[in-house]
Design a protein around this motif. Structure first.
Motif, PDB file in Angstrom:
ATOM      1  N   GLN A   4       0.840  -1.185   0.000  1.00 16.39           N
ATOM      2  CA  GLN A   4       0.000   0.000   0.000  1.00 16.39           C
ATOM      3  C   GLN A   4       0.880   1.242   0.000  1.00 16.39           C
ATOM      4  O   GLN A   4       2.064   1.187   0.323  1.00 16.39           O
ATOM      5  N   LEU A   5       0.244   2.360  -0.337  1.00 18.53           N
ATOM      6  CA  LEU A   5       0.897   3.655  -0.309  1.00 18.53           C
ATOM      7  C   LEU A   5       0.012   4.589   0.502  1.00 18.53           C
ATOM      8  O   LEU A   5      -1.169   4.759   0.197  1.00 18.53           O
ATOM      9  N   LEU A   6       0.579   5.151   1.558  1.00 15.71           N
ATOM     10  CA  LEU A   6      -0.132   6.090   2.419  1.00 15.71           C
ATOM     11  C   LEU A   6       0.411   7.489   2.131  1.00 15.71           C
ATOM     12  O   LEU A   6       1.618   7.714   2.187  1.00 15.71           O
ATOM     13  N   LEU A   7      -0.501   8.408   1.800  1.00 15.86           N
ATOM     14  CA  LEU A   7      -0.108   9.773   1.439  1.00 15.86           C
ATOM     15  C   LEU A   7      -0.783  10.781   2.353  1.00 15.86           C
ATOM     16  O   LEU A   7      -1.946  10.613   2.721  1.00 15.86           O
ATOM     17  N   ARG A   8      -0.038  11.844   2.686  1.00 17.01           N
ATOM     18  CA  ARG A   8      -0.609  12.961   3.435  1.00 17.01           C
ATOM     19  C   ARG A   8      -0.580  14.195   2.545  1.00 17.01           C
ATOM     20  O   ARG A   8       0.468  14.546   1.986  1.00 17.01           O
ATOM     21  N   PHE A   9      -1.730  14.828   2.399  1.00 15.39           N
ATOM     22  CA  PHE A   9      -1.849  16.074   1.646  1.00 15.39           C
ATOM     23  C   PHE A   9      -2.177  17.174   2.639  1.00 15.39           C
ATOM     24  O   PHE A   9      -3.224  17.128   3.296  1.00 15.39           O
ATOM     25  N   ASP A  10      -1.304  18.172   2.760  1.00 19.98           N
ATOM     26  CA  ASP A  10      -1.555  19.278   3.680  1.00 19.98           C
ATOM     27  C   ASP A  10      -2.541  20.283   3.093  1.00 19.98           C
ATOM     28  O   ASP A  10      -3.357  20.850   3.803  1.00 19.98           O
ATOM     29  N   ALA A  11      -2.440  20.506   1.804  1.00 22.44           N
ATOM     30  CA  ALA A  11      -3.394  21.360   1.093  1.00 22.44           C
ATOM     31  C   ALA A  11      -4.093  20.443   0.105  1.00 22.44           C
ATOM     32  O   ALA A  11      -3.450  19.849  -0.756  1.00 22.44           O
ATOM     33  N   PHE A  12      -5.391  20.282   0.245  1.00 21.97           N
ATOM     34  CA  PHE A  12      -6.106  19.285  -0.546  1.00 21.97           C
ATOM     35  C   PHE A  12      -7.140  19.955  -1.434  1.00 21.97           C
ATOM     36  O   PHE A  12      -7.961  20.732  -0.965  1.00 21.97           O
ATOM     37  N   ASP A  13      -7.081  19.637  -2.717  1.00 22.19           N
ATOM     38  CA  ASP A  13      -8.032  20.132  -3.704  1.00 22.19           C
ATOM     39  C   ASP A  13      -8.795  18.925  -4.241  1.00 22.19           C
ATOM     40  O   ASP A  13      -8.252  18.138  -5.022  1.00 22.19           O
ATOM     41  N   GLN A  14     -10.040  18.760  -3.829  1.00 23.34           N
ATOM     42  CA  GLN A  14     -10.829  17.587  -4.207  1.00 23.34           C
ATOM     43  C   GLN A  14     -10.982  17.463  -5.723  1.00 23.34           C
ATOM     44  O   GLN A  14     -10.890  16.368  -6.270  1.00 23.34           O
ATOM     45  N   THR A  15     -11.192  18.582  -6.399  1.00 20.66           N
ATOM     46  CA  THR A  15     -11.354  18.541  -7.859  1.00 20.66           C
ATOM     47  C   THR A  15     -10.077  18.044  -8.527  1.00 20.66           C
ATOM     48  O   THR A  15     -10.121  17.170  -9.397  1.00 20.66           O
ATOM     49  N   ARG A  16      -8.939  18.576  -8.126  1.00 15.58           N
ATOM     50  CA  ARG A  16      -7.659  18.133  -8.694  1.00 15.58           C
ATOM     51  C   ARG A  16      -7.436  16.650  -8.393  1.00 15.58           C
ATOM     52  O   ARG A  16      -6.983  15.885  -9.240  1.00 15.58           O
ATOM     53  N   PHE A  17      -7.752  16.244  -7.159  1.00 15.49           N
ATOM     54  CA  PHE A  17      -7.590  14.840  -6.765  1.00 15.49           C
ATOM     55  C   PHE A  17      -8.458  13.942  -7.653  1.00 15.49           C
ATOM     56  O   PHE A  17      -7.990  12.927  -8.166  1.00 15.49           O
ATOM     57  N   ASP A  18      -9.705  14.329  -7.855  1.00 15.98           N
ATOM     58  CA  ASP A  18     -10.608  13.549  -8.706  1.00 15.98           C
ATOM     59  C   ASP A  18     -10.134  13.522 -10.153  1.00 15.98           C
ATOM     60  O   ASP A  18     -10.194  12.479 -10.817  1.00 15.98           O
ATOM     61  N   ASP A  19      -9.664  14.663 -10.648  1.00 17.04           N
ATOM     62  CA  ASP A  19      -9.180  14.745 -12.027  1.00 17.04           C
ATOM     63  C   ASP A  19      -7.944  13.884 -12.250  1.00 17.04           C
ATOM     64  O   ASP A  19      -7.671  13.471 -13.379  1.00 17.04           O
ATOM     65  N   ASP A  20      -7.197  13.594 -11.210  1.00 15.11           N
ATOM     66  CA  ASP A  20      -5.968  12.804 -11.306  1.00 15.11           C
ATOM     67  C   ASP A  20      -6.211  11.292 -11.187  1.00 15.11           C
ATOM     68  O   ASP A  20      -5.278  10.505 -11.260  1.00 15.11           O
ATOM     69  N   ALA A  21      -7.456  10.890 -11.035  1.00 11.39           N
ATOM     70  CA  ALA A  21      -7.770   9.474 -10.812  1.00 11.39           C
ATOM     71  C   ALA A  21      -7.271   8.581 -11.946  1.00 11.39           C
ATOM     72  O   ALA A  21      -6.716   7.501 -11.692  1.00 11.39           O
ATOM     73  N   GLU A  22      -7.433   9.007 -13.180  1.00  5.72           N
ATOM     74  CA  GLU A  22      -6.999   8.190 -14.313  1.00  5.72           C
ATOM     75  C   GLU A  22      -5.473   8.054 -14.344  1.00  5.72           C
ATOM     76  O   GLU A  22      -4.951   6.971 -14.613  1.00  5.72           O
ATOM     77  N   THR A  23      -4.783   9.126 -14.029  1.00  6.47           N
ATOM     78  CA  THR A  23      -3.315   9.089 -13.994  1.00  6.47           C
ATOM     79  C   THR A  23      -2.824   8.159 -12.893  1.00  6.47           C
ATOM     80  O   THR A  23      -1.884   7.383 -13.086  1.00  6.47           O
ATOM     81  N   ARG A  24      -3.476   8.222 -11.716  1.00  3.79           N
ATOM     82  CA  ARG A  24      -3.102   7.316 -10.620  1.00  3.79           C
ATOM     83  C   ARG A  24      -3.368   5.869 -11.009  1.00  3.79           C
ATOM     84  O   ARG A  24      -2.551   4.980 -10.724  1.00  3.79           O
ATOM     85  N   ALA A  25      -4.490   5.611 -11.660  1.00  3.71           N
ATOM     86  CA  ALA A  25      -4.815   4.246 -12.085  1.00  3.71           C
ATOM     87  C   ALA A  25      -3.768   3.725 -13.064  1.00  3.71           C
ATOM     88  O   ALA A  25      -3.357   2.563 -12.982  1.00  3.71           O
TER      89      ALA A  25
END
Length: 77
Positions: A4-25
């Motif tokens: 697994q990979l555990l990540l901490r985001f101090d400044a979180f942008d939900q839209t950017r996170f959602d938009d990056d889903a395909e790249t993470r996959a």
């Protein structure tokens, strides 16, 4: 053993996170859990299918200025 990979985001942008889903996959990451902590901090837990691709994704996200503040690769015990 799974990884697994555990990540901490101090400044979180939900839209950017959602938009990056395909790249993470494409990097072999599957979101397992997303937690809200104090303030704007978020923790995300991913299953890792390809550690090399995941490390490359982390490096690219950091270079673009929207990577996590902290990352930990973990294995089940």
């Amino acid at each position: 053993m799974s990884q697994q990979l555990l990540l901490r985001f101090d400044a979180f942008d939900q839209t950017r996170f959602d938009d990056d889903a395909e790249t993470r996959a494409a990097a072999g990451l599957t979101l397992l859990q997303l937690w809200t902590a104090e303030g704007a901090t978020r923790w995300a837990l991913f299953s890792v299918n390809d550690a090399a691709k995941a490390r490359n994704w982390l490096s690219e996200a950091g270079a673009l200025g929207h990577g996590p503040a902290e990352s930990h690769f973990l294995r089940t015990a």
